[in-house]
Design a protein around this motif. Structure first.
Motif, PDB file in Angstrom:
ATOM      1  N   LEU A 199     -82.407  50.983 -49.564  1.00 26.91           N
ATOM      2  CA  LEU A 199     -81.963  52.170 -48.836  1.00 26.91           C
ATOM      3  C   LEU A 199     -80.630  52.681 -49.376  1.00 26.91           C
ATOM      4  CD1 LEU A 199     -82.938  51.357 -45.136  1.00 26.91           C
ATOM      5  CD2 LEU A 199     -84.180  52.705 -46.828  1.00 26.91           C
ATOM      6  N   GLU A 200     -79.749  51.779 -49.722  1.00 24.52           N
ATOM      7  CA  GLU A 200     -78.475  52.196 -50.309  1.00 24.52           C
ATOM      8  C   GLU A 200     -78.694  52.818 -51.687  1.00 24.52           C
ATOM      9  OE1 GLU A 200     -76.182  48.625 -50.195  1.00 24.52           O
ATOM     10  OE2 GLU A 200     -75.624  48.867 -48.076  1.00 24.52           O
ATOM     11  N   GLU A 201     -79.620  52.263 -52.456  1.00 24.98           N
ATOM     12  CA  GLU A 201     -79.887  52.766 -53.803  1.00 24.98           C
ATOM     13  C   GLU A 201     -80.371  54.211 -53.783  1.00 24.98           C
ATOM     14  OE1 GLU A 201     -83.279  52.186 -57.216  1.00 24.98           O
ATOM     15  OE2 GLU A 201     -82.666  50.406 -56.081  1.00 24.98           O
ATOM     16  N   VAL A 202     -81.222  54.563 -52.814  1.00 26.87           N
ATOM     17  CA  VAL A 202     -81.781  55.921 -52.803  1.00 26.87           C
ATOM     18  C   VAL A 202     -80.847  56.926 -52.132  1.00 26.87           C
ATOM     19  CG1 VAL A 202     -84.142  55.056 -52.858  1.00 26.87           C
ATOM     20  CG2 VAL A 202     -83.106  55.619 -50.649  1.00 26.87           C
ATOM     21  N   GLY A 203     -79.700  56.459 -51.614  1.00 31.42           N
ATOM     22  CA  GLY A 203     -78.696  57.401 -51.141  1.00 31.42           C
ATOM     23  C   GLY A 203     -78.356  57.360 -49.673  1.00 31.42           C
ATOM     24  N   PHE A 204     -78.974  56.455 -48.910  1.00 29.66           N
ATOM     25  CA  PHE A 204     -78.622  56.363 -47.494  1.00 29.66           C
ATOM     26  C   PHE A 204     -77.267  55.682 -47.326  1.00 29.66           C
ATOM     27  CE2 PHE A 204     -83.238  56.870 -47.100  1.00 29.66           C
ATOM     28  CZ  PHE A 204     -83.308  57.813 -46.093  1.00 29.66           C
ATOM     29  N   VAL A 205     -76.546  56.103 -46.296  1.00 27.14           N
ATOM     30  CA  VAL A 205     -75.277  55.478 -45.932  1.00 27.14           C
ATOM     31  C   VAL A 205     -75.417  54.871 -44.543  1.00 27.14           C
ATOM     32  CG1 VAL A 205     -73.943  57.063 -47.375  1.00 27.14           C
ATOM     33  CG2 VAL A 205     -74.345  57.632 -44.968  1.00 27.14           C
ATOM     34  N   ALA A 262     -82.195  66.439 -42.877  1.00 26.49           N
ATOM     35  CA  ALA A 262     -81.041  67.329 -42.904  1.00 26.49           C
ATOM     36  C   ALA A 262     -79.780  66.493 -43.135  1.00 26.49           C
ATOM     37  CB  ALA A 262     -80.937  68.072 -41.570  1.00 26.49           C
ATOM     38  N   PRO A 263     -78.699  67.101 -43.628  1.00 33.93           N
ATOM     39  CA  PRO A 263     -77.442  66.354 -43.737  1.00 33.93           C
ATOM     40  C   PRO A 263     -77.074  65.729 -42.392  1.00 33.93           C
ATOM     41  CG  PRO A 263     -77.271  68.445 -44.876  1.00 33.93           C
ATOM     42  CD  PRO A 263     -78.577  68.473 -44.142  1.00 33.93           C
ATOM     43  N   GLY A 264     -76.787  64.450 -42.404  1.00 28.46           N
ATOM     44  CA  GLY A 264     -76.505  63.727 -41.177  1.00 28.46           C
ATOM     45  C   GLY A 264     -77.739  63.176 -40.497  1.00 28.46           C
ATOM     46  N   GLY A 265     -78.923  63.526 -41.021  1.00 29.90           N
ATOM     47  CA  GLY A 265     -80.165  63.043 -40.425  1.00 29.90           C
ATOM     48  C   GLY A 265     -80.315  61.542 -40.553  1.00 29.90           C
ATOM     49  N   ARG A 266     -81.091  60.959 -39.652  1.00 24.88           N
ATOM     50  CA  ARG A 266     -81.188  59.507 -39.568  1.00 24.88           C
ATOM     51  C   ARG A 266     -82.588  59.007 -39.931  1.00 24.88           C
ATOM     52  NH1 ARG A 266     -78.767  57.510 -33.927  1.00 24.88           N
ATOM     53  NH2 ARG A 266     -79.106  55.512 -34.965  1.00 24.88           N
ATOM     54  N   LEU A 267     -82.623  57.805 -40.451  1.00 22.09           N
ATOM     55  CA  LEU A 267     -83.852  57.084 -40.752  1.00 22.09           C
ATOM     56  C   LEU A 267     -83.946  55.866 -39.855  1.00 22.09           C
ATOM     57  CD1 LEU A 267     -86.262  56.284 -42.783  1.00 22.09           C
ATOM     58  CD2 LEU A 267     -84.514  54.863 -43.892  1.00 22.09           C
ATOM     59  N   MET A 268     -85.129  55.635 -39.257  1.00 26.21           N
ATOM     60  CA  MET A 268     -85.402  54.412 -38.516  1.00 26.21           C
ATOM     61  C   MET A 268     -86.832  53.990 -38.814  1.00 26.21           C
ATOM     62  SD  MET A 268     -83.819  54.876 -34.689  1.00 26.21           S
ATOM     63  CE  MET A 268     -82.071  54.994 -34.393  1.00 26.21           C
ATOM     64  N   VAL A 269     -86.988  52.821 -39.417  1.00 25.73           N
ATOM     65  CA  VAL A 269     -88.325  52.323 -39.719  1.00 25.73           C
ATOM     66  C   VAL A 269     -88.455  50.887 -39.231  1.00 25.73           C
ATOM     67  CG1 VAL A 269     -88.692  53.857 -41.687  1.00 25.73           C
ATOM     68  CG2 VAL A 269     -87.596  51.650 -42.057  1.00 25.73           C
ATOM     69  N   THR A 270     -89.649  50.550 -38.755  1.00 30.77           N
ATOM     70  CA  THR A 270     -89.905  49.208 -38.244  1.00 30.77           C
ATOM     71  C   THR A 270     -91.157  48.633 -38.900  1.00 30.77           C
ATOM     72  OG1 THR A 270     -90.895  50.350 -36.330  1.00 30.77           O
ATOM     73  CG2 THR A 270     -88.776  49.275 -35.987  1.00 30.77           C
ATOM     74  N   ASP A 271     -91.074  47.355 -39.238  1.00 28.05           N
ATOM     75  CA  ASP A 271     -92.225  46.625 -39.764  1.00 28.05           C
ATOM     76  C   ASP A 271     -91.913  45.140 -39.629  1.00 28.05           C
ATOM     77  OD1 ASP A 271     -94.693  46.084 -40.986  1.00 28.05           O
ATOM     78  OD2 ASP A 271     -94.433  47.699 -42.437  1.00 28.05           O
ATOM     79  N   PHE A 277     -89.866  41.507 -36.107  1.00 27.36           N
ATOM     80  CA  PHE A 277     -89.929  42.863 -36.661  1.00 27.36           C
ATOM     81  C   PHE A 277     -88.519  43.332 -36.975  1.00 27.36           C
ATOM     82  CE2 PHE A 277     -94.237  42.904 -35.612  1.00 27.36           C
ATOM     83  CZ  PHE A 277     -94.838  44.106 -35.976  1.00 27.36           C
ATOM     84  N   LEU A 278     -88.360  43.915 -38.159  1.00 27.06           N
ATOM     85  CA  LEU A 278     -87.079  44.475 -38.561  1.00 27.06           C
ATOM     86  C   LEU A 278     -87.026  45.963 -38.254  1.00 27.06           C
ATOM     87  CD1 LEU A 278     -86.607  42.843 -42.093  1.00 27.06           C
ATOM     88  CD2 LEU A 278     -85.719  42.042 -39.884  1.00 27.06           C
ATOM     89  N   ILE A 279     -85.841  46.434 -37.909  1.00 31.30           N
ATOM     90  CA  ILE A 279     -85.590  47.867 -37.871  1.00 31.30           C
ATOM     91  C   ILE A 279     -84.555  48.162 -38.953  1.00 31.30           C
ATOM     92  CG2 ILE A 279     -83.861  47.652 -36.005  1.00 31.30           C
ATOM     93  CD1 ILE A 279     -84.837  50.482 -35.107  1.00 31.30           C
ATOM     94  N   CYS A 280     -84.923  49.050 -39.866  1.00 32.29           N
ATOM     95  CA  CYS A 280     -84.075  49.432 -40.985  1.00 32.29           C
ATOM     96  C   CYS A 280     -83.572  50.842 -40.740  1.00 32.29           C
ATOM     97  CB  CYS A 280     -84.857  49.362 -42.296  1.00 32.29           C
ATOM     98  SG  CYS A 280     -85.763  47.811 -42.540  1.00 32.29           S
ATOM     99  N   GLN A 281     -82.272  50.988 -40.733  1.00 27.95           N
ATOM    100  CA  GLN A 281     -81.660  52.286 -40.405  1.00 27.95           C
ATOM    101  C   GLN A 281     -80.755  52.768 -41.535  1.00 27.95           C
ATOM    102  OE1 GLN A 281     -80.413  52.775 -36.079  1.00 27.95           O
ATOM    103  NE2 GLN A 281     -80.211  50.557 -36.329  1.00 27.95           N
ATOM    104  N   GLY A 282     -80.626  54.068 -41.605  1.00 30.07           N
ATOM    105  CA  GLY A 282     -79.703  54.672 -42.545  1.00 30.07           C
ATOM    106  C   GLY A 282     -79.459  56.122 -42.148  1.00 30.07           C
ATOM    107  N   ARG A 283     -78.503  56.745 -42.814  1.00 31.09           N
ATOM    108  CA  ARG A 283     -78.163  58.137 -42.520  1.00 31.09           C
ATOM    109  C   ARG A 283     -77.982  58.881 -43.839  1.00 31.09           C
ATOM    110  NH1 ARG A 283     -73.386  60.720 -42.117  1.00 31.09           N
ATOM    111  NH2 ARG A 283     -72.212  58.758 -42.284  1.00 31.09           N
ATOM    112  N   LYS A 284     -78.404  60.129 -43.843  1.00 28.97           N
ATOM    113  CA  LYS A 284     -78.168  60.986 -45.007  1.00 28.97           C
ATOM    114  C   LYS A 284     -76.758  61.570 -44.898  1.00 28.97           C
ATOM    115  CE  LYS A 284     -80.171  64.806 -47.648  1.00 28.97           C
ATOM    116  NZ  LYS A 284     -81.361  65.676 -47.802  1.00 28.97           N
ATOM    117  N   ALA A 285     -75.976  61.383 -45.912  1.00 29.12           N
ATOM    118  CA  ALA A 285     -74.586  61.836 -45.864  1.00 29.12           C
ATOM    119  C   ALA A 285     -74.536  63.361 -45.682  1.00 29.12           C
ATOM    120  CB  ALA A 285     -73.861  61.448 -47.140  1.00 29.12           C
ATOM    121  N   GLY A 286     -73.448  63.797 -45.029  1.00 32.24           N
ATOM    122  CA  GLY A 286     -73.271  65.229 -44.849  1.00 32.24           C
ATOM    123  C   GLY A 286     -72.862  65.583 -43.455  1.00 32.24           C
TER     124      GLY A 286
END
Length: 250
Positions: free
Chosen positions: A204-210, A161-170, A241-250
């Motif tokens: 992550l920035e390329e696909v649109g995360f902020v 959803a707009p404003g939704g967050r991504l958190m991935v670990t590997d 282990f890295l945690i990669c975060q981003g947010r969908k704008a909105g």
């Protein structure tokens, strides 16, 4: 994921939870996620979560008590069957006074479309919600099996959803020793030996995360083979282990 990955995980599903490295890594990831999510239970309890590559549901079930719902997706039928078994075997726990988990929906699918009808069922109401979107998408120890990360993250971005967050670990590709994370006998379906910080930030920035960030979440000390292919586990290596975060704008 590839057919090789699915075949391996279908085979390992029944014994997956007995692996102490899997248990420790999942517990550390769960702690890392909670440390970065809202601390106010009233806010977090409104979150609809998408867990991609959920396996037997270790992370999904750990997150479930704190959030509104978890849609747990994995392409390996054996893994999803294991999660379904856990959820259906809660009757005994309920008799013992433990609160059963009723807000997790297992979905067997290789997700490629945010509008996949398999995502449309609300785990809480069990009713359809077409074009359903999520407040949080998580994925743990999955990305090193994904052939096309760009396509994967585009799909995840569409699921939020707009404003939704991504958190991935590997685990991180920190040099030649990163390859030792897997024994040589388990290399089928391994697409990369960990994640690279700069590549993940740019992707992550390329696909649109902020508000993208990539940082060390935790370290896992793990036994590795004495010699590649020997099958003899001996020395230990510390895997960041890295945690990669981003947010969908909105």
């Amino acid at each position: 994921m590839t057919e090789a990955s699915n075949a391996r995980f279908n085979t390992e599903a029944l014994s997956w939870d007995t692996n102490p490295d899997v248990q420790r890594a999942t517990a550390l990831a769960h702690t890392a996620y909670l440390a970065r999510l809202p601390s106010d239970p009233a806010i977090l309890s409104t979150y609809d979560v998408l867990d991609l590559g959920c396996g037997t549901g270790l992370l999904s079930l750990a997150l479930a008590p704190a959030v509104r719902s978890v849609t747990a997706v994995d392409p390996a039928e054996g893994m999803i069957d294991a999660l379904r078994t856990k959820l259906s075997s809660q009757a005994q726990e309920e008799e013992e006074g433990k609160e059963p988990i009723r807000n997790v929906l297992p979905v067997c699918a290789l997700l490629q479309d945010p509008d996949d009808p398999l995502l449309a069922t609300d785990p809480v109401t069990n009713s359809p919600r077409p074009n359903r979107r999520f407040d949080l998408a998580v994925s743990h120890l999955v990305l090193h099996h994904v052939p096309d990360l760009r396509s994967f993250f585009r799909t995840v971005h569409g699921c939020l959803a707009p404003g939704g967050r991504l958190m991935v670990t590997d685990f991180e590709n920190f040099g030649p020793d990163a390859r030792k994370f897997h024994p040589e006998s388990k290399m089928d379906g391994v697409e990369r030996h960990g994640l690279r910080r700069d590549e993940m930030q740019a992707l992550l920035e390329e696909v649109g995360f902020v508000d993208v960030s990539v940082e060390t979440a935790f370290e896992l000390e793990k036994k590795v083979e004495t010699e590649p292919g020997s099958g003899v586990m001996g020395p230990t290596v510390v895997f960041p282990f890295l945690i990669c975060q981003g947010r969908k704008a909105g």
